[in-house]
Design an enzyme around this catalytic site. Structure first.
Site, PDB file in Angstrom:
ATOM      1  N   GLY A 134       5.613  -3.000  -3.857  1.00 33.02           N
ATOM      2  CA  GLY A 134       4.561  -2.271  -4.210  1.00 33.02           C
ATOM      3  C   GLY A 134       5.055  -1.042  -5.036  1.00 33.02           C
ATOM      4  O   GLY A 134       4.937   0.290  -4.862  1.00 33.02           O
TER       5      GLY A 134
ATOM      6  N   TYR B  15      -4.246   1.368  11.279  1.00 33.07           N
ATOM      7  CA  TYR B  15      -2.882   1.689  10.375  1.00 33.07           C
ATOM      8  C   TYR B  15      -1.777   1.788  11.539  1.00 33.07           C
ATOM      9  O   TYR B  15      -0.736   1.229  11.552  1.00 33.07           O
ATOM     10  CB  TYR B  15      -3.151   3.127   9.731  1.00 33.07           C
ATOM     11  CG  TYR B  15      -2.082   3.622   8.909  1.00 33.07           C
ATOM     12  CD1 TYR B  15      -1.505   2.737   8.044  1.00 33.07           C
ATOM     13  CD2 TYR B  15      -1.446   4.674   9.344  1.00 33.07           C
ATOM     14  CE1 TYR B  15      -0.718   3.164   6.924  1.00 33.07           C
ATOM     15  CE2 TYR B  15      -0.257   5.325   8.571  1.00 33.07           C
ATOM     16  CZ  TYR B  15       0.069   4.353   7.407  1.00 33.07           C
ATOM     17  OH  TYR B  15       1.117   5.176   6.803  1.00 33.07           O
TER      18      TYR B  15
HETATM   19  C1  AKB Z   1      -1.712   8.583   5.823  1.00 26.68           C
HETATM   20  O1  AKB Z   1      -2.014   9.812   6.069  1.00 26.68           O
HETATM   21  O2  AKB Z   1      -2.220   7.539   6.226  1.00 26.68           O
HETATM   22  C2  AKB Z   1      -0.108   8.520   5.353  1.00 26.68           C
HETATM   23  C3  AKB Z   1       0.846   8.615   6.702  1.00 26.68           C
HETATM   24  C4  AKB Z   1       1.016   9.793   7.306  1.00 26.68           C
HETATM   25  O3  AKB Z   1       1.201   7.732   6.852  1.00 26.68           O
HETATM   26  N1  AKB Z   1       0.224   9.544   4.459  1.00 26.68           N
END
Ligand code: AKB
Length: 342
Positions: free
Chosen positions: A32, A167
């Site tokens: 990456g 995430y």
């Molecule tokens: C996001 O906002 O997704 C990233 C993080 C805080 O991991 N910058």
């Protein structure tokens, strides 16, 4: 292992035991390398370890350009292709992998399957290659690994991690899988939980904390900024030089001192939109900001810590940030004025 044995007589005579206990990285692969963190981390590692020792790993469609391309080796390194990763690791005799392949929080909500494929299937491939080739691995976690029922103020190192975003799910899994490979196979996995990273080089894409980068571009261009995050919403943030330093310091740290591994809370500043706006107005007094709250970003931001407790990182490997909100703001504005010719 003489080098890591604190009891050895060699060290008893040494003037600088701490220096000798530093872990050495010889040949490094950054996966990456053309992304927000990767592009600057690759250059910083080349500066510290020598250009030819740091391979910029990229995927087709995101090729390195300019100095990143010219200054050292690069190779196609797609985390979803285990044979490809193994072949790059063997070809360049890699001993350390920085695995930065991931989708950020907002985009991961619209592509959850892809976020898992890159973040977790990809990580599995990296860890398998690392196990077979004796590589150390850094795969960052994030403030996104926490959720609504995590204590928000001074979020402890070891606490509840039940995020509801894809995430967050991939980041908690990253931490667990990395620890699993360390405990079961002895793979030297280490990581930090990154806050929102602010930089003037490569813009982020698809994150919840992106507003804290975008706001600087608007200020320098003399345009009004419309903030997608509500006033009063605190989140941890960090200037890129501190983030790079954290990633390198941790991988160089004496392993005998690490009680935790995946992943350390690191913090340097925490602010809400109105605070960064005021910090910028100190240098750009005519700058204007209004709000148009994005419900998804706001929901994600609400579930993240207001401020993390990073005392374990400070105690176990000497973490200490350099920049605060004012020194970062001053530097960001200076660098962006040059970049944007303003
Ligand atoms: C996001 O906002 O997704 C990233 C993080 C805080 O991991 N910058």
């Amino acid at each position: 292992m003489l080098l890591y044995s604190k009891k050895s007589s060699y060290f008893a005579d040494s003037k600088d035991i701490k220096t000798l206990l530093i872990r050495k990285m010889k040949n490094i692969l950054v996966i990456g390398a053309t992304g927000q963190i990767g592009s600057e981390l690759t250059m910083e590692l080349r500066e510290r370890y020598g250009n030819e020792h740091v391979v910029a790993g990229y995927i087709v469609g995101a090729e390195p350009k300019g100095e990143l391309k010219e200054s050292g080796p690069s190779a196609i390194a797609d985390v979803t292709n285990v044979e490809m990763i193994a072949s790059v690791v063997k070809q360049y005799r890699i001993d350390t992998i920085y695995n930065l392949a991931a989708l950020l929080s907002v985009v991961a909500e619209s592509k959850p399957r892809l976020a898992w494929k890159i973040g977790i299937d990809g990580l599995w491939n990296i860890l398998e290659v690392a196990r077979e080739n004796h590589c150390a691995v850094f795969t960052p976690s994030s403030i996104g690994s926490f959720g609504e029922n995590t204590p928000h103020n001074l979020t402890p190192q070891d606490t509840i991690q039940r995020p509801r975003t894809m995430y967050g799910v991939t980041k908690v899994t990253t931490e667990l899988l990395s620890d699993y490979y360390h405990n079961k196979y002895g793979v030297d996995t280490r990581a930090v939980r990154f806050p929102g990273i602010i930089s003037n080089v490569t813009p982020p894409g698809g994150g919840t904390t992106d507003y804290a980068v975008d706001i600087f571009y608007y200020a320098v261009r003399g345009e009004k900024f419309v903030c997608p995050i509500k006033a009063g919403t605190l989140m941890d943030m960090m200037y890129m030089p501190d983030a790079l330093n954290a990633a390198i310091m941790l991988m160089e740290a004496d392993p005998t001192k690490l009680i935790h591994r995946n992943a350390f809370n690191i913090a340097s500043m925490s602010f809400a939109p109105e605070t960064i706006y005021e910090a910028i107005r100190k240098y750009e007094p005519t700058f204007e900001m209004t709000y148009d709250v994005d419900p998804l970003k706001q929901r994600i931001a609400n579930s993240w810590p207001d401020k993390m407790d990073d005392s374990c990182a400070r105690a176990e490997w000497g973490w200490k940030p350099t920049y605060d909100l004012d020194s970062m703001t001053k530097d960001m504005l200076e660098k962006l004025r040059i970049k944007l010719n303003k």
